[in-house]
Design a protein around this motif. Structure first.
Motif, short mmCIF file in Angstrom:
data_model
loop_
_atom_site.label_atom_id
_atom_site.label_comp_id
_atom_site.label_asym_id
_atom_site.label_seq_id
_atom_site.Cartn_x
_atom_site.Cartn_y
_atom_site.Cartn_z
N ARG A 99 0.83 -1.20 0.00
CA ARG A 99 0.00 0.00 0.00
C ARG A 99 0.86 1.26 0.00
O ARG A 99 0.58 2.23 -0.70
CB ARG A 99 -0.91 0.01 1.23
CG ARG A 99 -2.04 -1.01 1.15
CD ARG A 99 -3.06 -0.78 2.25
NE ARG A 99 -4.23 -1.61 2.06
CZ ARG A 99 -5.39 -1.41 2.68
NH1 ARG A 99 -5.50 -0.39 3.51
NH2 ARG A 99 -6.42 -2.20 2.47
N GLU A 102 2.12 1.77 -3.47
CA GLU A 102 1.08 2.29 -4.37
C GLU A 102 0.85 3.78 -4.12
O GLU A 102 0.70 4.56 -5.06
CB GLU A 102 -0.22 1.50 -4.15
CG GLU A 102 -0.15 0.05 -4.58
CD GLU A 102 -0.18 -0.10 -6.08
OE1 GLU A 102 -0.38 0.90 -6.77
OE2 GLU A 102 0.00 -1.23 -6.56
N SER A 319 -4.99 -1.92 -4.29
CA SER A 319 -4.51 -1.84 -2.91
C SER A 319 -5.58 -1.52 -1.89
O SER A 319 -5.25 -1.35 -0.71
CB SER A 319 -3.41 -0.77 -2.82
OG SER A 319 -2.38 -1.02 -3.73
#
Length: 424
Positions: A99, A102, A319
């Protein structure tokens, strides 16, 4: 799988070498042999750690069967539980790291687009009084023309998808603005490069091993033969090249290659102009790749809104990082001037559009990327105070402020936003 088997086997081999009579370390003070499955579990997940537990169970069954030993249930239960705990910890850590990557990639992409826009502004101001008289249009005019040609085609909205957005119009614009004579836009299909649009006749085939083209495919940067490392008298087919798009794997799959341009046009100002136009086109083409479903849900929405929504929805799908859309309005309409001033006060990382409703009122639509529930509460409180301050300064009668939040997760959410606007 190989590493998940190798780590327990390595620990087992070391324990066997230290004490052949007790290879599993059942009588030792600490079960050191469990470090093999635990390392595999924390690195790859609980399932890979349990693979090592099953391996040790097999070894114990083979080793203890002739001796009729009692099964060490506590030994294996403790090792399996720790493997599960470490595996879950490792999975949570990897998900969190993914995450963060991303979010970093999304912020970097937005930062790059902002830097390019600032570069365009700086170049426009610097060259405003120095434009050559033989240029048919300024850089600002060229960018506006590029935007119009990319957004609309024969008066109809673009459909979006894997095809490049109007490559022939882009080449024509480069010909008018940067005075190129012969050039082509090539797109990779499987292992070959096919010509999508061209200026001039009898362009040579695109050779990926050409130094100029190879440099562009490797780095994704703009390149021309005036650069020292790309100067090679044996190769003279291309004088300028730029990457126009990357595929889902990050590989360049569309290239502009210029074969001929006038000598007087090969100056620093013109090359930088070409770089700006190619970068703007590449940004648009990159955002167009995943916009088809969103555009089908609301074809007449602003192109930039479709692209931003598709990008944030893809981020959620990858994500589970949720973004939100805030829709601001008023019972009697807030007025365009109020909404314009209010749009300027939105968070720096947001995007705004003023859209008409079915009853003729204007509303402000704000995209808030990667926002939590607590962030929405703070945003709501601060923005309502700011909007009430604007209304009081402009002498607008006090009215009920309408605020709706819509999650940005998919094309279905985009269709829901359209239906909501149609009801206002």
């Amino acid at each position: 799988m190989a590493e998940s088997a190798a780590l327990p086997l390595l620990a087992l081999a070391l324990a066997w070498r230290i004490d052949p009579s007790d290879p599993l370390g059942l009588n030792s003070g600490f079960p050191w042999i469990w470090f093999g499955p635990w390392l595999a579990g924390v690195r790859y997940g609980a399932g890979y750690g349990l693979f090592g537990v099953a391996l040790y169970l097999t070894v114990w069954a083979v080793w203890a069967k002739p001796q009729a030993l009692e099964f060490p249930g506590e030994f294996f239960l403790g090792g399996a539980l720790v493997s599960l705990i470490l595996g879950e910890f490792g999975s949570a850590y990897r998900n969190q790291a993914k995450r963060h990557r991303e979010v970093e990639q999304d912020l970097m992409a937005r930062l790059e687009r902002t830097k390019r826009r600032l570069f365009v502004v700086r170049e426009s101001l610097a060259q405003l009084e120095q434009e050559l008289t033989d240029r048919p249009m300024t850089l600002r005019d060229a960018l506006l023309a590029l935007r119009r040609r990319l957004v609309e085609y024969d008066g109809e909205p673009r459909s979006g998808g894997v095809a490049l957005p109007d490559p022939a119009a882009f080449l024509q614009l480069l010909s008018q603005s940067c005075r190129i004579v012969e050039a082509g836009i090539y797109r990779r299909s499987e292992s070959d490069w096919s010509l999508m649009a061209q200026l001039g006749q009898q362009l040579p085939a695109l050779d990926p091993s050409h130094p100029l083209i190879a440099h562009v495919l490797e780095t994704g940067e703009v390149a021309h033969i005036a650069e020292p490392r790309l100067t090679d008298p044996r190769f003279n087919e291309w004088v300028f090249a730029a990457a126009l798009r990357r595929d889902q794997a990050g590989e360049v799959d569309a290239v502009l290659a210029v074969h001929t341009m006038p000598f007087m046009a090969f100056d620093e100002v013109n090359l930088r102009r070409m770089q700006v136009l190619c970068t703007s086109y590449a940004d648009f083409a990159q955002l167009e790749q995943g916009v088809a479903e969103v555009r089908a849900a609301w074809p007449h929405a602003p192109i930039s809104l479709q692209q931003e929504w598709a990008e944030l929805a893809a981020l959620y799908q990858r994500s589970r990082l949720t973004s939100y859309c805030a829709l601001w309005g008023g019972k009697e309409g807030l007025g365009t001037e109020v909404l314009q001033e209010f749009a300027a006060m939105q968070p720096a990382d947001s995007s705004q559009w003023i859209l008409p409703t079915a009853h003729g009122h204007d509303v402000l639509l704000v995209l808030l990327p990667i926002t939590s529930g607590a962030g929405l509460a703070v945003y709501r409180r601060e923005m309502i105070e700011a909007l009430e301050g604007i209304l009081s300064r402009q002498g607008v009668p006090k009215q009920a402020i309408a605020l709706d939040f819509h999650p940005v997760r998919s094309a279905e959410d985009f269709a829901g936003l359209r239906r909501h606007l149609e009801r206002l």
